[in-house]
Design a protein around this motif. Structure first.
Motif, PDB file in Angstrom:
ATOM      1  N   GLY A 121       0.791  -1.216   0.000  1.00 40.51           N
ATOM      2  CA  GLY A 121       0.000   0.000   0.000  1.00 40.51           C
ATOM      3  C   GLY A 121       0.826   1.270   0.000  1.00 40.51           C
ATOM      4  N   ASP A 122       1.955   1.266   0.705  1.00 40.85           N
ATOM      5  CA  ASP A 122       2.729   2.494   0.856  1.00 40.85           C
ATOM      6  C   ASP A 122       3.880   2.614  -0.136  1.00 40.85           C
ATOM      7  OD1 ASP A 122       3.066   4.957   2.126  1.00 40.85           O
ATOM      8  OD2 ASP A 122       4.632   4.178   3.431  1.00 40.85           O
TER       9      ASP A 122
ATOM     10  N   ILE B 237      -6.593   6.425   4.399  1.00 39.94           N
ATOM     11  CA  ILE B 237      -5.445   6.783   5.235  1.00 39.94           C
ATOM     12  C   ILE B 237      -4.976   8.208   4.949  1.00 39.94           C
ATOM     13  CG2 ILE B 237      -2.999   6.314   5.657  1.00 39.94           C
ATOM     14  CD1 ILE B 237      -3.638   3.339   5.268  1.00 39.94           C
ATOM     15  N   PHE B 238      -4.909   8.574   3.672  1.00 40.63           N
ATOM     16  CA  PHE B 238      -4.354   9.867   3.288  1.00 40.63           C
ATOM     17  C   PHE B 238      -5.427  10.906   2.965  1.00 40.63           C
ATOM     18  CE2 PHE B 238      -1.003   6.777   2.293  1.00 40.63           C
ATOM     19  CZ  PHE B 238       0.064   7.345   2.968  1.00 40.63           C
ATOM     20  N   LYS B 239      -6.652  10.675   3.428  1.00 44.37           N
ATOM     21  CA  LYS B 239      -7.734  11.621   3.139  1.00 44.37           C
ATOM     22  C   LYS B 239      -7.416  12.980   3.762  1.00 44.37           C
ATOM     23  CE  LYS B 239     -10.536  10.423   7.195  1.00 44.37           C
ATOM     24  NZ  LYS B 239     -11.795   9.857   7.699  1.00 44.37           N
TER      25      LYS B 239
ATOM     26  N   TYR C 148      -1.036   3.268  12.016  1.00 41.34           N
ATOM     27  CA  TYR C 148      -2.168   4.146  11.703  1.00 41.34           C
ATOM     28  C   TYR C 148      -3.220   3.410  10.881  1.00 41.34           C
ATOM     29  CZ  TYR C 148      -4.653   8.447  10.534  1.00 41.34           C
ATOM     30  OH  TYR C 148      -5.616   9.426  10.400  1.00 41.34           O
ATOM     31  N   ARG C 149      -2.775   2.474  10.055  1.00 40.02           N
ATOM     32  CA  ARG C 149      -3.696   1.705   9.220  1.00 40.02           C
ATOM     33  C   ARG C 149      -4.679   0.893  10.060  1.00 40.02           C
ATOM     34  NH1 ARG C 149      -3.722  -3.337   6.438  1.00 40.02           N
ATOM     35  NH2 ARG C 149      -1.794  -4.008   7.433  1.00 40.02           N
ATOM     36  N   LYS C 150      -4.326   0.571  11.297  1.00 44.10           N
ATOM     37  CA  LYS C 150      -5.198  -0.215  12.160  1.00 44.10           C
ATOM     38  C   LYS C 150      -6.512   0.514  12.456  1.00 44.10           C
ATOM     39  CE  LYS C 150      -1.416  -2.680  14.466  1.00 44.10           C
ATOM     40  NZ  LYS C 150      -0.690  -2.903  15.748  1.00 44.10           N
ATOM     41  N   PHE C 151      -6.505   1.844  12.351  1.00 43.62           N
ATOM     42  CA  PHE C 151      -7.740   2.592  12.602  1.00 43.62           C
ATOM     43  C   PHE C 151      -8.802   2.319  11.534  1.00 43.62           C
ATOM     44  CE2 PHE C 151      -4.792   5.202  15.179  1.00 43.62           C
ATOM     45  CZ  PHE C 151      -5.496   5.191  16.371  1.00 43.62           C
TER      46      PHE C 151
ATOM     47  N   PHE D 101      -0.146  12.315  11.926  1.00 43.88           N
ATOM     48  CA  PHE D 101       0.298  11.281  10.992  1.00 43.88           C
ATOM     49  C   PHE D 101       0.853  11.913   9.722  1.00 43.88           C
ATOM     50  CE2 PHE D 101      -0.832   8.881   7.155  1.00 43.88           C
ATOM     51  CZ  PHE D 101      -0.037   7.759   7.317  1.00 43.88           C
ATOM     52  N   SER D 102       0.124  12.879   9.178  1.00 43.92           N
ATOM     53  CA  SER D 102       0.535  13.526   7.929  1.00 43.92           C
ATOM     54  C   SER D 102       1.873  14.253   8.082  1.00 43.92           C
ATOM     55  CB  SER D 102      -0.550  14.515   7.487  1.00 43.92           C
ATOM     56  OG  SER D 102      -0.169  15.181   6.308  1.00 43.92           O
ATOM     57  N   GLN D 103       2.037  14.983   9.182  1.00 45.03           N
ATOM     58  CA  GLN D 103       3.285  15.715   9.413  1.00 45.03           C
ATOM     59  C   GLN D 103       4.477  14.766   9.574  1.00 45.03           C
ATOM     60  OE1 GLN D 103       2.429  18.073  12.861  1.00 45.03           O
ATOM     61  NE2 GLN D 103       1.170  19.544  11.750  1.00 45.03           N
TER      62      GLN D 103
END
Length: 291
Positions: free
Chosen positions: A12-13, A82-84, A221-224, A249-251
């Motif tokens: 995914g990443d 995740i990246f929304k 973070y993906r666990k959320f 997460f984004s930062q």
């Protein structure tokens, strides 16, 4: 960390930006950074292949693994969540899926429940699931995937009481527990972010270390995705920590993304060069795109 789950994170990443395909040798090398041995990687890859997430191809005596359409769709959906950047406004409608799946295919019923939870549905009763989000495509994809058209009914409806919408939400999701988990994430990673940011500025963090930290960050973070239904702002409680966790997460991700990407690309290209020397001249690389 589960080997299979880590492979999903890497696809995914990273790997999806390189044509969604990787040589097994490169994958084994990358996962070695997290303590996973070759046997565990091959077992996990075999299981993922049987489940329809990936498929193998051969060039010479080398094995490559590429995402299937099913795997690619799941990875892309996860990446969007995740990246929304912003939660779209709510249309006020509820999506309701009701089913009556016979006991002789209860495995299908169990798998369907897992898919519904992952997509963000909440259980209103044993066979009634709801979501305020526009998940029509996901619902019909599940109906087609499990061939359960005869056993389900799907509605898009208004909620007319007699209770408030808040009561409906609390019946389906434990938002307090989810908020506490976000708080734990913020507490842990706000400190790590500051420490790693200072290390990178001082040149005290290698590309390999950044790769490990970025991958673990995304993995955690993906666990959320499995617990947070992604409710519209109108339905969230006061002092919701999900937005703060997303910002952190984004930062953090942006801070370590470039050096982590360099490390991945180095391993990826090393595998490419090895295979070219062995006669696999048709293997192409693709430029890394960082969300």
């Amino acid at each position: 960390m589960n080997t299979r789950s880590m492979i999903f994170t890497l696809y995914g990443d990273y790997i999806r930006h390189y044509g969604s395909e990787i040589w097994i040798g490169s994958l084994i090398r990358l996962l070695k950074e997290f303590g996973h041995n070759e046997q565990a990687v091959r077992a996990a890859i075999s299981r993922m292949s049987k489940q329809g997430w990936i498929q193998s191809t051969k060039r010479g005596n080398k094995s490559y693994y590429v995402l299937t359409e099913q795997g690619s769709n799941r990875i892309e959906e996860a990446a969007k969540r995740i990246f929304k950047l912003n939660q779209p406004s709510w249309d006020g409608k509820w999506r309701i899926l009701m089913y009556s799946i016979p006991e002789e295919i209860r495995q299908v019923r169990d798998e369907l429940r897992q898919e519904l939870v992952w997509s963000g549905f909440g259980s209103l009763s044993n066979s009634s699931w709801i979501s305020p989000n526009p998940l029509e495509k996901q619902v019909y994809d599940m109906i087609s995937k499990y061939d359960i058209k005869s056993y389900v009914n799907f509605f898009i409806a208004d909620y007319d009481g007699p209770n408030e919408k808040k009561h409906l939400v609390e019946s389906c999701w434990d938002l307090q527990e989810i908020n506490e988990r976000y708080g734990e994430f913020i507490s842990k990673y706000s400190q790590k972010y500051i420490i790693d940011k200072n290390k990178i500025e001082k040149g005290e963090m290698t590309d390999g270390q950044c790769f490990v930290e970025r991958t673990i960050l995304v993995h955690e973070y993906r666990k959320f995705l499995f617990v947070d239904p992604g409710l519209p702002q109108e339905l969230l409680p006061d002092k919701w920590l999900g937005d703060s966790a997303a910002s952190l997460f984004s930062q953090y991700y942006k801070e370590i993304a470039e050096p982590a990407g360099r490390f991945f690309e180095e391993i990826f290209k090393e595998g490419n060069e090895i295979n070219k020397r062995d006669g696999d001249h048709d293997f192409l690389t693709h430029p890394l795109i960082i969300d």
